[in-house]
Design an enzyme around this catalytic site. Structure first.
Site, mmCIF file in Angstrom:
data_model
loop_
_atom_site.group_PDB
_atom_site.id
_atom_site.type_symbol
_atom_site.label_atom_id
_atom_site.label_comp_id
_atom_site.label_asym_id
_atom_site.label_seq_id
_atom_site.Cartn_x
_atom_site.Cartn_y
_atom_site.Cartn_z
ATOM 1 N N GLN A 109 62.932 40.667 -8.887
ATOM 2 C CA GLN A 109 62.546 39.443 -8.468
ATOM 3 C C GLN A 109 61.579 39.628 -7.566
ATOM 4 O OE1 GLN A 109 63.594 36.613 -10.291
ATOM 5 N NE2 GLN A 109 61.462 35.700 -9.453
ATOM 6 N N PHE A 110 60.402 40.493 -7.440
ATOM 7 C CA PHE A 110 59.454 40.585 -6.374
ATOM 8 C C PHE A 110 58.825 39.097 -5.879
ATOM 9 C CE2 PHE A 110 56.225 39.863 -9.684
ATOM 10 C CZ PHE A 110 55.288 39.196 -8.943
ATOM 11 N N THR A 111 59.137 38.209 -6.570
ATOM 12 C CA THR A 111 58.733 36.928 -5.864
ATOM 13 C C THR A 111 59.247 36.390 -4.830
ATOM 14 O OG1 THR A 111 59.701 35.499 -7.558
ATOM 15 C CG2 THR A 111 57.349 36.150 -8.408
#
Length: 146
Positions: A78-80
Site C-alpha cells: 500500500q504505497f499510498t
C-alpha cells in the site's frame, strides 16, 4: 515502514476478479514502505505485529497475540500510506519507496512472518486490488518503525 493493522474475522483480496489471498481469523496488513526502510525495519515490524496483544482472552480483554491465536495474515502492499496531503489537493507520493526497493522489502516482511510460523496470504504487488474485510471489533492500529 508504516503498517495499518486490522483485526479481521475474514478477508480476501481480488485482482482482475480472481481471489489471490484469503484468510479467516487474523490480521489484514496494509504495508507502506519509505526510502529509509531496510531489513531492521522489516524485522521490527514483523516482531511487533506478530506479538501485539490485540485478541481477546476468555474474559474479553485484549491479552492474546496473533501467535497465541494461530491467526493468519493477509498482507497488502500500500504505497499510498506515504501520500502527503498537507499541500494542495493531490497527494504527493515522494515519500513512498520506489517499487524496485519496496517490493523486495515487502516480500522480506512476509517471509519474516512465515519464519514465525504464521500463514501469510498476499495480494499482488503494484496491482489494482479489491480488498474485502470483516473487521473484528473493529480493531485498527498503525505500526510505524522507529
Amino acid at each position: 515502514m508504516k503498517v495499518v493493522v486490522q483485526r479481521s474475522k475474514e478477508a480476501f483480496v481480488k485482482v482482475d476478479g480472481e481471489i489471490k489471498g484469503k484468510i479467516d481469523k487474523g490480521l489484514v496488513l496494509l504495508v507502506g514502505i519509505t526510502h529509509e526502510d531496510d531489513e531492521l525495519a522489516a524485522r521490527y515490524a514483523a516482531d511487533k505485529i506478530a506479538n501485539l496483544r490485540i485478541f481477546e482472552d476468555g474474559e474479553g480483554k485484549m491479552n492474546h497475540s496473533l501467535l497465541d491465536q494461530n491467526g493468519q495474515i493477509l498482507s497488502i502492499s500500500q504505497f499510498t500510506l506515504y501520500g502527503e496531503t498537507k499541500k494542495g489537493r493531490r497527494p504527493n507520493f515522494m515519500n513512498a519507496a520506489r517499487p524496485e526497493k519496496a517490493e523486495p522489502l515487502y516480500n522480506r516482511l512476509n517471509e519474516l512472518f512465515e519464519e514465525k510460523g504464521i500463514q501469510v496470504e498476499k495480494g499482488v504487488f503494484g496491482a489494482m486490488m479489491d480488498v474485502s474485510l470483516i473487521n473484528d471489533g473493529p480493531v485498527t492500529l498503525i505500526v510505524e518503525t522507529p
